[in-house]
Design an enzyme around this catalytic site. Structure first.
Site, PDB file in Angstrom:
ATOM      1  N   LEU A  89       0.825  -1.205   0.000  1.00  0.00           N
ATOM      2  CA  LEU A  89       0.000   0.000   0.000  1.00  0.00           C
ATOM      3  C   LEU A  89       0.858   1.254   0.000  1.00  0.00           C
ATOM      4  O   LEU A  89       1.824   1.350   0.769  1.00  0.00           O
ATOM      5  CB  LEU A  89      -0.897   0.009   1.244  1.00  0.00           C
ATOM      6  CG  LEU A  89      -1.536   1.361   1.614  1.00  0.00           C
ATOM      7  CD1 LEU A  89      -2.581   1.767   0.578  1.00  0.00           C
ATOM      8  CD2 LEU A  89      -2.137   1.317   3.009  1.00  0.00           C
ATOM      9  N   SER A  90       0.508   2.228  -0.830  1.00  0.00           N
ATOM     10  CA  SER A  90       1.098   3.563  -0.794  1.00  0.00           C
ATOM     11  C   SER A  90       2.615   3.476  -0.962  1.00  0.00           C
ATOM     12  O   SER A  90       3.097   3.042  -2.006  1.00  0.00           O
ATOM     13  CB  SER A  90       0.695   4.266   0.510  1.00  0.00           C
ATOM     14  OG  SER A  90       1.033   5.625   0.477  1.00  0.00           O
TER      15      SER A  90
END
Length: 386
Positions: free
Chosen positions: A148-149
């Site tokens: 994520l991210s």
């Protein structure tokens, strides 16, 4: 106290709380086991793993990279990775950033020293993968990575630096490899990426390792209301991998289910090589469908968003791990039905002798009241207990 002092005090309080939380987090890994001695670890990362009980040799491996401000254990719990590992039978590796490397616990996806092949954080993750594959006899042809991210951007960096290691990846609210060098440029492309040609995007990956193919299959997920990492980064990531797979811009299939749009590009064999998920109204985070039951897992929280769509299930399905487990279950011989239990005696009270009514016996009826002892003996003999 004026506003400036109030803000300074708040920042000091937040930093102290983050340090305390981080220190406490090292004592509570949510059932994950820390892995040490896995290599030189030039990126100084922590490595945590989950190995389901009875995991057979040749099992797949999934690597999951948390986002900024998150821990490996919190990310695992939120996404439901350990639960899915137990259910589908794969090993799970969760690298964890340390505050000494990045004050916000972000993987350093924008630093050349941490994203170049055989250097820094990417080499630490590579060494951890090698360690688990070797020590637990996992299948080196079925290693997958997601994040994520900042973890999504580091996923792209890992796929670029070591494409021969991975069968597939899933980039969630991340950025394409090679999109930034340094903090200032990272912030700029997070706010709005430059629209580059597919050849330029793909070239960044080609230069990272000199690999000629085949390339990992890649699933890309992004919320359309993401104000932290601009959704156009998902389109740039798609360009990157479409170029590497030699696929045309037009998808082979496009489906919309409410606010969830999925586009898929397939290879000559009909297998999906690249897919892009765009979720209307979703902010920055992992798309989840928390709870129990089909298509559900994990817990909602910060950057772990309940939008009724499980990217954890979606990635596993795209990689073929859910289908593989279903095929294994279907190939097993059907269990033989259990024999009908013999009628057994527990007492002479109504309802406790299956198939026998009070006042009756398994033999000829007597003229008067039955002997309870004789009734019990006959029932026990019928059940094979005498």
């Amino acid at each position: 106290m004026n506003n400036r002092l109030d803000l300074a005090a708040l920042i000091r309080w937040q930093n102290a709380r983050q340090r305390a939380t981080a220190a406490a987090g090292h004592g509570d890994e949510g059932g994950l086991e820390e892995v040490s001695g896995f290599g030189t670890n030039p990126g100084a990362l922590r490595m945590l793993a989950h190995l389901p009980e009875g995991l057979p040799a040749g099992a797949p491996l999934v690597v999951a990279l948390h986002g900024c401000t998150q821990s490996a254990a919190g990310y695992d719990r939120g996404c439901g990775w350990s639960a899915m590992a137990d259910s589908l039978g794969f090993a799970l590796l969760l690298p964890e950033q340390q505050r000494a490397n990045n004050s916000h616990l972000c993987f350093n996806w924008f630093e050349a020293g941490d994203t170049a092949r055989d250097a820094g954080e990417v080499l630490s993750i590579r060494q951890a993968i090698d360690h688990l594959v070797r020590t637990h006899a996992l299948d080196p042809r079925r290693v997958f990575i997601t994040g994520l991210s900042a973890g999504g951007a580091m996923t792209a960096a890992m796929l670029a630096a070591y494409p021969e290691v991975f069968a597939g990846g899933a980039i969630i609210a991340g950025l394409p490899h090679g999109s930034a060098l340094g903090v200032s440029e990272a912030l700029r492309v997070m706010a709005r990426p430059q629209s580059l040609s597919a050849a330029s995007r793909g070239g960044s990956v080609r230069m990272a390792s000199g690999h000629k193919g085949p390339w990992p299959r890649v699933s890309i997920w992004h919320g359309e209301a993401d104000h932290t990492v601009h959704p156009d980064n998902a389109e740039e990531s798609a360009k990157q991998w479409l170029f590497l797979h030699g696929l045309a811009d037009a998808p082979a299939a496009e489906e919309r289910n409410g606010g969830h749009l999925r586009r898929r590009w397939t290879g000559p064999d009909g297998t999906a090589r690249v897919e892009l998920h765009r979720i209307a109204g979703m902010a920055h985070g992992v798309p989840l469908a928390p709870g129990e039951g089909d298509g559900r897992c994990g817990e909602a929280g910060a950057f772990l968003l309940d939008v009724g769509v499980s990217s954890t299930h979606g990635a596993l399905a795209f990689w073929g791990l859910e289908e593989e487990r279903a095929m294994q279950a279907a190939s097993r011989p059907a269990p033989r039905p259990a024999p009908e239990p013999a009628r057994a005696a527990a007492s002479t009270f109504p309802g406790m002798f299956p198939g026998m009514l009070p006042g009756t016996s398994s033999g000829p009826a007597s003229a008067g009241a039955m002997d309870p002892g004789a009734t019990i003996n006959r029932a026990l003999k019928a059940a094979g207990l005498l």
